[in-house]
Scaffold this motif. Structure first.
Motif, PDB file in Angstrom:
ATOM      1  N   ASP A  38       0.824  -1.209   0.000  1.00 32.15           N
ATOM      2  CA  ASP A  38       0.000   0.000   0.000  1.00 32.15           C
ATOM      3  C   ASP A  38       0.862   1.265   0.000  1.00 32.15           C
ATOM      4  OD1 ASP A  38       0.918  -0.491   2.530  1.00 32.15           O
ATOM      5  OD2 ASP A  38      -0.999  -0.163   3.541  1.00 32.15           O
ATOM      6  N   GLU A  39       2.002   1.223   0.687  1.00 30.68           N
ATOM      7  CA  GLU A  39       2.902   2.374   0.686  1.00 30.68           C
ATOM      8  C   GLU A  39       3.523   2.578  -0.691  1.00 30.68           C
ATOM      9  OE1 GLU A  39       5.762   1.807   3.743  1.00 30.68           O
ATOM     10  OE2 GLU A  39       4.342   2.145   5.388  1.00 30.68           O
ATOM     11  N   ALA A  40       3.858   1.490  -1.364  1.00 31.72           N
ATOM     12  CA  ALA A  40       4.423   1.598  -2.711  1.00 31.72           C
ATOM     13  C   ALA A  40       3.386   2.177  -3.674  1.00 31.72           C
ATOM     14  CB  ALA A  40       4.884   0.228  -3.196  1.00 31.72           C
ATOM     15  N   TYR A  41       2.118   1.808  -3.485  1.00 31.70           N
ATOM     16  CA  TYR A  41       1.056   2.341  -4.349  1.00 31.70           C
ATOM     17  C   TYR A  41       0.889   3.844  -4.125  1.00 31.70           C
ATOM     18  CZ  TYR A  41      -3.502   2.829  -6.599  1.00 31.70           C
ATOM     19  OH  TYR A  41      -4.529   3.228  -7.411  1.00 31.70           O
ATOM     20  N   ASP A  42       0.912   4.261  -2.873  1.00 30.60           N
ATOM     21  CA  ASP A  42       0.798   5.694  -2.573  1.00 30.60           C
ATOM     22  C   ASP A  42       1.983   6.471  -3.146  1.00 30.60           C
ATOM     23  OD1 ASP A  42      -1.574   5.318  -1.238  1.00 30.60           O
ATOM     24  OD2 ASP A  42      -0.656   5.220   0.758  1.00 30.60           O
ATOM     25  N   ALA A  43       3.156   5.840  -3.158  1.00 32.20           N
ATOM     26  CA  ALA A  43       4.352   6.523  -3.664  1.00 32.20           C
ATOM     27  C   ALA A  43       4.269   6.794  -5.161  1.00 32.20           C
ATOM     28  CB  ALA A  43       5.596   5.687  -3.357  1.00 32.20           C
ATOM     29  N   LEU A  44       3.376   6.094  -5.866  1.00 31.47           N
ATOM     30  CA  LEU A  44       3.212   6.343  -7.293  1.00 31.47           C
ATOM     31  C   LEU A  44       2.680   7.743  -7.551  1.00 31.47           C
ATOM     32  CD1 LEU A  44       1.616   2.953  -8.422  1.00 31.47           C
ATOM     33  CD2 LEU A  44       3.994   3.666  -8.670  1.00 31.47           C
ATOM     34  N   TYR A  45       2.072   8.334  -6.539  1.00 35.26           N
ATOM     35  CA  TYR A  45       1.490   9.673  -6.687  1.00 35.26           C
ATOM     36  C   TYR A  45       2.349  10.721  -5.984  1.00 35.26           C
ATOM     37  CZ  TYR A  45      -2.372   6.687  -8.001  1.00 35.26           C
ATOM     38  OH  TYR A  45      -3.139   5.728  -8.610  1.00 35.26           O
ATOM     39  N   LYS A  46       3.664  10.464  -5.977  1.00 33.86           N
ATOM     40  CA  LYS A  46       4.579  11.378  -5.297  1.00 33.86           C
ATOM     41  C   LYS A  46       4.529  12.771  -5.921  1.00 33.86           C
ATOM     42  CE  LYS A  46       8.532   9.746  -4.108  1.00 33.86           C
ATOM     43  NZ  LYS A  46       9.918   9.202  -4.169  1.00 33.86           N
ATOM     44  N   ALA A  47       4.487  12.835  -7.258  1.00 28.58           N
ATOM     45  CA  ALA A  47       4.473  14.142  -7.922  1.00 28.58           C
ATOM     46  C   ALA A  47       3.228  14.923  -7.542  1.00 28.58           C
ATOM     47  CB  ALA A  47       4.545  13.957  -9.440  1.00 28.58           C
ATOM     48  N   GLU A  48       2.076  14.226  -7.521  1.00 32.40           N
ATOM     49  CA  GLU A  48       0.841  14.900  -7.161  1.00 32.40           C
ATOM     50  C   GLU A  48       0.849  15.336  -5.688  1.00 32.40           C
ATOM     51  OE1 GLU A  48       1.070  12.190  -8.936  1.00 32.40           O
ATOM     52  OE2 GLU A  48       0.289  12.896 -10.859  1.00 32.40           O
ATOM     53  N   SER A  49       1.453  14.500  -4.828  1.00 34.01           N
ATOM     54  CA  SER A  49       1.558  14.854  -3.414  1.00 34.01           C
ATOM     55  C   SER A  49       2.413  16.107  -3.231  1.00 34.01           C
ATOM     56  CB  SER A  49       2.164  13.695  -2.615  1.00 34.01           C
ATOM     57  OG  SER A  49       1.327  12.570  -2.640  1.00 34.01           O
ATOM     58  N   LYS A  50       3.527  16.175  -3.975  1.00 34.37           N
ATOM     59  CA  LYS A  50       4.369  17.364  -3.909  1.00 34.37           C
ATOM     60  C   LYS A  50       3.593  18.596  -4.330  1.00 34.37           C
ATOM     61  CE  LYS A  50       8.718  15.028  -5.113  1.00 34.37           C
ATOM     62  NZ  LYS A  50       9.771  14.961  -6.150  1.00 34.37           N
ATOM     63  N   LEU A  51       2.890  18.475  -5.460  1.00 35.03           N
ATOM     64  CA  LEU A  51       2.135  19.613  -5.968  1.00 35.03           C
ATOM     65  C   LEU A  51       1.082  20.055  -4.974  1.00 35.03           C
ATOM     66  CD1 LEU A  51       1.478  21.557  -8.284  1.00 35.03           C
ATOM     67  CD2 LEU A  51      -0.048  19.808  -9.223  1.00 35.03           C
ATOM     68  N   SER A  52       0.363  19.095  -4.384  1.00 35.26           N
ATOM     69  CA  SER A  52      -0.680  19.421  -3.416  1.00 35.26           C
ATOM     70  C   SER A  52      -0.096  20.123  -2.196  1.00 35.26           C
ATOM     71  CB  SER A  52      -1.414  18.144  -2.996  1.00 35.26           C
ATOM     72  OG  SER A  52      -2.399  18.428  -2.040  1.00 35.26           O
ATOM     73  N   SER A  53       1.000  19.590  -1.673  1.00 37.54           N
ATOM     74  CA  SER A  53       1.629  20.186  -0.484  1.00 37.54           C
ATOM     75  C   SER A  53       2.131  21.594  -0.764  1.00 37.54           C
ATOM     76  CB  SER A  53       2.781  19.306   0.002  1.00 37.54           C
ATOM     77  OG  SER A  53       2.331  18.018   0.335  1.00 37.54           O
ATOM     78  N   MET A  54       2.812  21.752  -1.890  1.00 38.68           N
ATOM     79  CA  MET A  54       3.372  23.060  -2.207  1.00 38.68           C
ATOM     80  C   MET A  54       2.282  24.076  -2.493  1.00 38.68           C
ATOM     81  SD  MET A  54       6.385  22.521  -1.561  1.00 38.68           S
ATOM     82  CE  MET A  54       6.807  24.226  -1.826  1.00 38.68           C
ATOM     83  N   LEU A  55       1.230  23.671  -3.186  1.00 35.91           N
ATOM     84  CA  LEU A  55       0.131  24.601  -3.447  1.00 35.91           C
ATOM     85  C   LEU A  55      -0.510  25.065  -2.149  1.00 35.91           C
ATOM     86  CD1 LEU A  55      -1.720  23.197  -6.596  1.00 35.91           C
ATOM     87  CD2 LEU A  55      -0.493  25.346  -6.393  1.00 35.91           C
ATOM     88  N   ALA A  56      -0.652  24.139  -1.192  1.00 36.52           N
ATOM     89  CA  ALA A  56      -1.239  24.513   0.098  1.00 36.52           C
ATOM     90  C   ALA A  56      -0.359  25.548   0.813  1.00 36.52           C
ATOM     91  CB  ALA A  56      -1.413  23.275   0.970  1.00 36.52           C
ATOM     92  N   VAL A  57       0.962  25.324   0.797  1.00 37.68           N
ATOM     93  CA  VAL A  57       1.881  26.275   1.437  1.00 37.68           C
ATOM     94  C   VAL A  57       1.839  27.622   0.729  1.00 37.68           C
ATOM     95  CG1 VAL A  57       4.302  26.753   1.930  1.00 37.68           C
ATOM     96  CG2 VAL A  57       3.386  24.465   2.313  1.00 37.68           C
ATOM     97  N   PHE A  58       1.924  27.596  -0.607  1.00 36.43           N
ATOM     98  CA  PHE A  58       1.933  28.843  -1.359  1.00 36.43           C
ATOM     99  C   PHE A  58       0.618  29.596  -1.205  1.00 36.43           C
ATOM    100  CE2 PHE A  58       4.971  26.568  -4.446  1.00 36.43           C
ATOM    101  CZ  PHE A  58       6.043  26.882  -3.632  1.00 36.43           C
ATOM    102  N   THR A  59      -0.475  28.857  -1.160  1.00 38.67           N
ATOM    103  CA  THR A  59      -1.777  29.503  -0.997  1.00 38.67           C
ATOM    104  C   THR A  59      -1.861  30.211   0.345  1.00 38.67           C
ATOM    105  OG1 THR A  59      -2.841  27.858  -2.421  1.00 38.67           O
ATOM    106  CG2 THR A  59      -4.264  29.121  -0.951  1.00 38.67           C
ATOM    107  N   GLY A  60      -1.395  29.535   1.394  1.00 42.34           N
ATOM    108  CA  GLY A  60      -1.407  30.177   2.719  1.00 42.34           C
ATOM    109  C   GLY A  60      -0.583  31.449   2.744  1.00 42.34           C
ATOM    110  N   ILE A  61       0.598  31.408   2.122  1.00 40.58           N
ATOM    111  CA  ILE A  61       1.455  32.604   2.090  1.00 40.58           C
ATOM    112  C   ILE A  61       0.803  33.704   1.271  1.00 40.58           C
ATOM    113  CG2 ILE A  61       3.683  33.484   1.290  1.00 40.58           C
ATOM    114  CD1 ILE A  61       4.834  30.708   1.911  1.00 40.58           C
ATOM    115  N   ALA A  62       0.210  33.331   0.119  1.00 37.70           N
ATOM    116  CA  ALA A  62      -0.434  34.332  -0.732  1.00 37.70           C
ATOM    117  C   ALA A  62      -1.604  35.002  -0.019  1.00 37.70           C
ATOM    118  CB  ALA A  62      -0.920  33.664  -2.027  1.00 37.70           C
TER     119      ALA A  62
END
Length: 792
Positions: free
Chosen positions: A653-677
């Motif tokens: 299950d962890e390996a399956y979740d890791a397949l969406y690493k790029a999307e996880s990065k994008l989601s995390s960074m967008l949340a941080v950037f949105t808060g700062i904005a």
């Protein structure tokens, strides 16, 4: 004069500590985020440019047409580079062959060994074509069984001892003499290796297929990446033509669609290479966000500065009445801007230093410090500071220096001075914030949807254990001993690690004589029950073929088989395989792509063939199992049967979740950037609200004297700002929808982009704006009207 300007600027900073703090803090936050993102983007664009001859280094890419499918590969034959250089010596200066080694075990002695993933076999010319300087020894890979280690790997196996001349053992039987230690390869390198093994060492590996590849003299596809160092970058076309002539001369007219070969420049590989998954590269998006956040910070600075305009109006009026030139006033306000920017810039560098590990940790980017020490990077940082000072001071300097002294000194200062500009800036601020809120919500929902959708198999509680080939003779006893462990419910073996690497593939002709891409693998009989793969058509109880083939539903339609499919024959590389069963589709990879046709050759669970080819064990744990204790027991069993390779495992299950690493990065960074904005936009709105309250102070006093209540004053002051936020929503929604629609089309399974996310984003922006403006409005509504109406 300049000294006087600085004295005045410092005095104004001390006189208004709150506004100074908001100004400097907001600008510092914007600069810090922009610098961090800029560091990431600049790092991405600087890939491989540290090689002195980077503009002349090219990698070979081949394309082959099979039916309607086009296959790309960078693996060429062993003599591909030599034959090309021989055919065009005046254009090709050098070449190097590299083959990534499969995961292997390195050991110094029986007591210390470890898996290594970043090993490669390479020609000695690798140190002439690329810039990989050595810290110790000489770059000698001319002899078989020699290796050059990175500083990191040398430290891992030998500590502070000089490893040159010592020996490492590869996979328990290949001794490697260490001839040198190279400096750690920078993170901005496409080639990332911890050790380079001499190319001729491959002859001693005992791999018959590889040995045949090494003796292949034809110009065609093979197993080795081939890089060319050309005499000039302009020679690329001539070399491509020479390769094509060599290949066609050997292939003749045997193929209707011959293979094609192109050269890709080394500096283009990371961002624009044909083999890159560009959907996972968000550098352009992050660069746009960095610019947007910096603009928000500048707008925030301008709004907060002009919010204090009325306090500076009399100063400007007196100075102009006494003969002060507008150019002098502009110089003063630019000096104040430069001082504020300098303070904000210094604070931002402290923030960057503190937040850099967190930021790059969130992105999971191994960016080293070498790039941030480059003069070019610091030139960009200084340039950013200068541009920020000029932009931040431009509007306040031009606005404040343009006040008419007669009107100001009479007390008839125009309240609407620059009002439209400030309102437009606020609309722009919240449009960016609302757009980021929408994108953050949709990306998060899409990611959650992908993670929660069923991949078609049971992945919870399944542990995957890679099995080395050396375990094959003892596999049966190893398996039987594991079955006795109380925490294990069921186990099976397959030929590939699911969600970790690809499976085999063939081009198969359908009944309509089309060539289609078909995934294949091998599993034992218990695989289907261990992972709970749903059956559509179960195989018969008695076997009708030695190696039955089970296919998925997609394969039935892809191969144009009849709906029952059982009994049909599939030609896999000249071997006819009989279909004995059909299972429901399940994801071999992430849910981003479409389901493909899959064939699983079923072997008896007593067969050692899968282990002999480096298979994987799938352990289904009992629901009540003590996981750490069970895994420790499995490790002990493994150690008793396998002495060469370390025990390792991963959870499915962890390996399956890791397949969406790029999307996880994008989601995390967008949340941080949105808060700062949002934070920076609120500071700007706070400044505009403060300005409005300042200019309408007498009006508010009169209204209160005439009986207006606090709620009425709150509504009066908030109405205009809420209108600006509504306009921001209307501007942000179509732009956000356009980008989201383009992004989400890459997913075969996706959520609809519904209006609810836009409504939530707009409501959130309105709420934040109301709270921000309400604080200033409430203060003004509760103020004593007598003080507001008192003659100045």
């Amino acid at each position: 004069m300049l000294r006087n300007y600085f004295h005045i600027a410092i005095r104004n900073l001390k006189r208004n500590p709150l506004y100074s703090l908001l100004n400097i803090g907001g600008l510092a936050a914007g600069l810090a985020v922009s610098i961090l993102i800029g560091l990431y983007v600049a790092h991405e664009y600087s890939f491989d440019r540290f090689h002195p001859e980077a503009e002349r280094i090219f990698k070979t890419l081949g394309r082959a047409q099979f039916g309607e499918q086009t296959i790309q590969t960078t693996a060429m034959s062993a003599q591909f580079g030599y034959r090309t250089k021989q055919a065009l010596p005046q254009q090709v200066e050098n070449y190097v062959r590299i083959r990534n080694a499969p995961r292997a075990v390195l050991q110094t002695d029986a007591s210390f060994h470890s898996f290594e993933d970043k090993l490669a076999f390479a020609d000695e010319s690798v140190f002439k074509v690329f810039h990989f300087p050595l810290a110790k020894g000489k770059p000698s890979l001319s002899r078989p069984n020699t290796v050059v280690l990175s500083e990191k790997l040398a430290s891992k196996y030998f500590g502070k001892t000089d490893p040159v001349g010592k020996t490492l053992t590869l996979d328990g039987h290949i001794p490697l003499e260490i001839t040198g230690v190279m400096e750690n390869i920078p993170s901005r390198s496409t080639l990332q290796y911890d050790a380079l093994i001499s190319f001729d060492t491959q002859k001693n590996l005992g791999d018959e297929g590889l040995t045949q590849q090494l003796t292949n003299t034809r110009v065609q596809f093979g197993s080795f990446e081939t890089y060319f160092l050309l005499r000039s970058g302009e020679a690329k076309t001539a070399v491509e033509r020479a390769i094509q002539r060599l290949q066609q001369r050997e292939e003749g007219e045997r193929r209707e669609k011959p293979d094609t070969f192109t050269l890709e420049k080394l500096t283009d590989l990371h961002l624009n290479g044909s083999m890159q998954d560009h959907s996972q590269q968000y550098h352009r998006l992050f660069l746009g966000i960095a610019v947007a956040i910096l603009l928000l910070a500048l707008i925030n600075y301008m709004n907060l500065t002009t919010a204090r305009a009325t306090r500076r109006a009399r100063e400007v009026g007196v100075r102009k009445a006494l003969g002060g030139l507008r150019s002098d006033l502009i110089a003063q306000f630019y000096t104040e801007s430069a001082l504020m920017t300098l303070l904000a810039f210094g604070l931002s560098l402290l923030l960057v230093e503190g937040l850099r590990p967190v930021f790059f940790g969130l992105l999971e980017l191994p960016i080293d410090d070498t790039f941030s020490r480059q003069p070019l990077f610091w030139s960009g940082i200084i340039g950013l500071a200068v541009i920020t000072a000029l932009l931040a001071g431009s509007y306040p300097a031009l606005l404040l220096s343009g006040f008419m002294p007669a009107k100001v000194l009479k007390g008839s200062f125009l309240k609407t001075e620059g009002n439209r500009v400030r309102q437009s800036l606020t609309v722009f601020q919240f449009a960016i914030s609302v757009g980021l809120i929408v994108c953050t919500l949709v990306v998060k929902q899409q990611l959650d949807f992908l993670r929660k959708q069923s991949p078609g198999i049971e992945r919870s509680g399944v542990v995957v254990v890679p099995l080395p080939e050396s375990l094959a003779p003892r596999y049966i006893s190893f398996r039987n001993e594991l079955r006795q462990q109380p925490g294990i419910q069921e186990l099976s073996v397959a030929s590939w690690p699911l969600y970790k690497s690809g499976v085999n593939a063939y081009f198969v002709k359908t009944k309509k004589n089309k060539e289609v891409f078909f995934w294949t693998t091998a599993v034992d009989e218990a695989f289907f029950s261990t992972l709970n793969v749903p059956w559509k058509i179960r195989p018969a109880a008695t076997r009708t073929t030695a190696y039955p083939l089970v296919i998925n539903e997609s394969a039935v339609s892809q191969l144009d088989l009849n709906r029952q499919a059982v009994g049909e024959k599939v030609d896999l590389a000249g071997h006819l395989q009989e279909v004995t069963g059909v299972v429901a589709d399940f994801h071999l990879f992430s849910g981003k792509g479409k389901m493909g046709g899959l064939g699983m050759q079923v072997v008896p669970d007593t067969s050692r063939a899968l282990v002999a080819q480096g298979g994987c064990l799938y352990l289904k744990l009992r629901p009540d199992a003590d996981v750490p204790r069970t895994l420790a027991a499995v490790g002990r069993v493994f150690a008793r049967h396998e002495k060469t390779n370390p025990f390792e495992y991963y959870f499915l299950d962890e390996a399956y979740d890791a397949l969406y690493k790029a999307e996880s990065k994008l989601s995390s960074m967008l949340a941080v950037f949105t808060g700062i904005a949002i934070l920076i936009a609120c500071l700007g709105l706070f400044g505009l609200a403060a300005f409005s309250v300042e200019t309408r102070r007498k009006e508010i006093g009169i209204r209160k004297v005439l009986g207006a209540g606090v709620s009425g004053i709150l509504f009066l002051l908030s109405r205009d700002f809420l209108r600006l936020v509504l306009i921001s929503n209307l501007l942000a929604f179509p732009v956000a929808w356009y980008f989201l629609d383009s992004w989400i089309k890459d997913y075969a399974v996706r959520i609809p982009i519904g209006w609810v996310w836009f409504a939530v984003s707009g409501l959130l922006a309105l709420t934040v704006a109301l709270l921000t403006v309400g604080a200033q409005a409430l203060r003004a509504a509760q103020a004593d009207p007598v003080r507001s109406l008192r003659a100045e």
